[in-house]
Design a protein around this motif. Structure first.
Motif, PDB file in Angstrom:
ATOM      1  N   GLU A  43       0.823  -1.207   0.000  1.00 34.02           N
ATOM      2  CA  GLU A  43       0.000   0.000   0.000  1.00 34.02           C
ATOM      3  C   GLU A  43       0.864   1.266   0.000  1.00 34.02           C
ATOM      4  OE1 GLU A  43      -4.004   0.901   2.290  1.00 34.02           O
ATOM      5  OE2 GLU A  43      -2.267   1.024   3.630  1.00 34.02           O
TER       6      GLU A  43
ATOM      7  N   LYS B  45       2.410   2.128  -3.440  1.00 39.18           N
ATOM      8  CA  LYS B  45       1.501   2.374  -4.559  1.00 39.18           C
ATOM      9  C   LYS B  45       1.150   1.151  -5.400  1.00 39.18           C
ATOM     10  CE  LYS B  45       1.838   7.070  -4.115  1.00 39.18           C
ATOM     11  NZ  LYS B  45       1.770   7.211  -2.689  1.00 39.18           N
TER      12      LYS B  45
ATOM     13  N   SER C 266      -1.491  -1.565  -6.605  1.00 36.76           N
ATOM     14  CA  SER C 266      -2.935  -1.405  -6.750  1.00 36.76           C
ATOM     15  C   SER C 266      -3.643  -2.751  -6.615  1.00 36.76           C
ATOM     16  CB  SER C 266      -3.272  -0.752  -8.094  1.00 36.76           C
ATOM     17  OG  SER C 266      -2.811  -1.533  -9.159  1.00 36.76           O
ATOM     18  N   ASP C 267      -4.945  -2.674  -6.366  1.00 36.52           N
ATOM     19  CA  ASP C 267      -5.830  -3.841  -6.291  1.00 36.52           C
ATOM     20  C   ASP C 267      -5.246  -4.946  -5.405  1.00 36.52           C
ATOM     21  OD1 ASP C 267      -8.123  -5.272  -6.780  1.00 36.52           O
ATOM     22  OD2 ASP C 267      -7.470  -6.005  -8.741  1.00 36.52           O
TER      23      ASP C 267
END
Length: 117
Positions: free
Chosen positions: A16, A19, A21-22
């Motif tokens: 997290e 950066k 994602s998902d």
């Protein structure tokens, strides 16, 4: 010795913070003996996937947790990090869509961090 839930949280936090994602956490402990958790995330380039891998390895090593095995690092499209009870999959988007681990492990329980098994 760090608890498996703490390990999952630390890996999630590194992803997290850097950066990814998902990010998904799947509890697979009831389905296989391979591991208790899969953590699946997406990086946006070869460089990003490798940087996420490096940062996870670094942060966990600071806690005395060593990775058992890493596969796919040189390629940078799909990296698998084996921490024994936790397996981390870091994909680029095209590879993640193609392999679709979430579909393959559809019977796994998706974990929300405040509800770790």
């Amino acid at each position: 010795m760090i608890d498996v839930k703490d390990k999952v949280f630390k890996i999630y936090k590194v992803l997290e913070d850097n950066k990814a994602s998902d990010i998904k956490i799947l509890y697979i402990g009831d389905l296989t003996v391979v591991a208790d958790y899969f953590i699946i995330a997406t990086g946006n380039s070869d460089t990003h996937v490798k940087a996420l891998t490096d940062e996870i390895e670094k942060k966990l090593m600071e806690e005395g947790i060593l990775v058992d095995h890493i596969e796919g690092y040189n390629w940078g499209k799909w990296v698998l990090m084996d921490y024994g009870d936790v397996i981390v999959h870091i994909f680029q988007q095209i590879e993640r869509e193609f392999y679709n681990l979430e579909r393959l492990w559809a019977d796994a329980k998706e974990i929300v961090l405040d509800n770790l098994v």
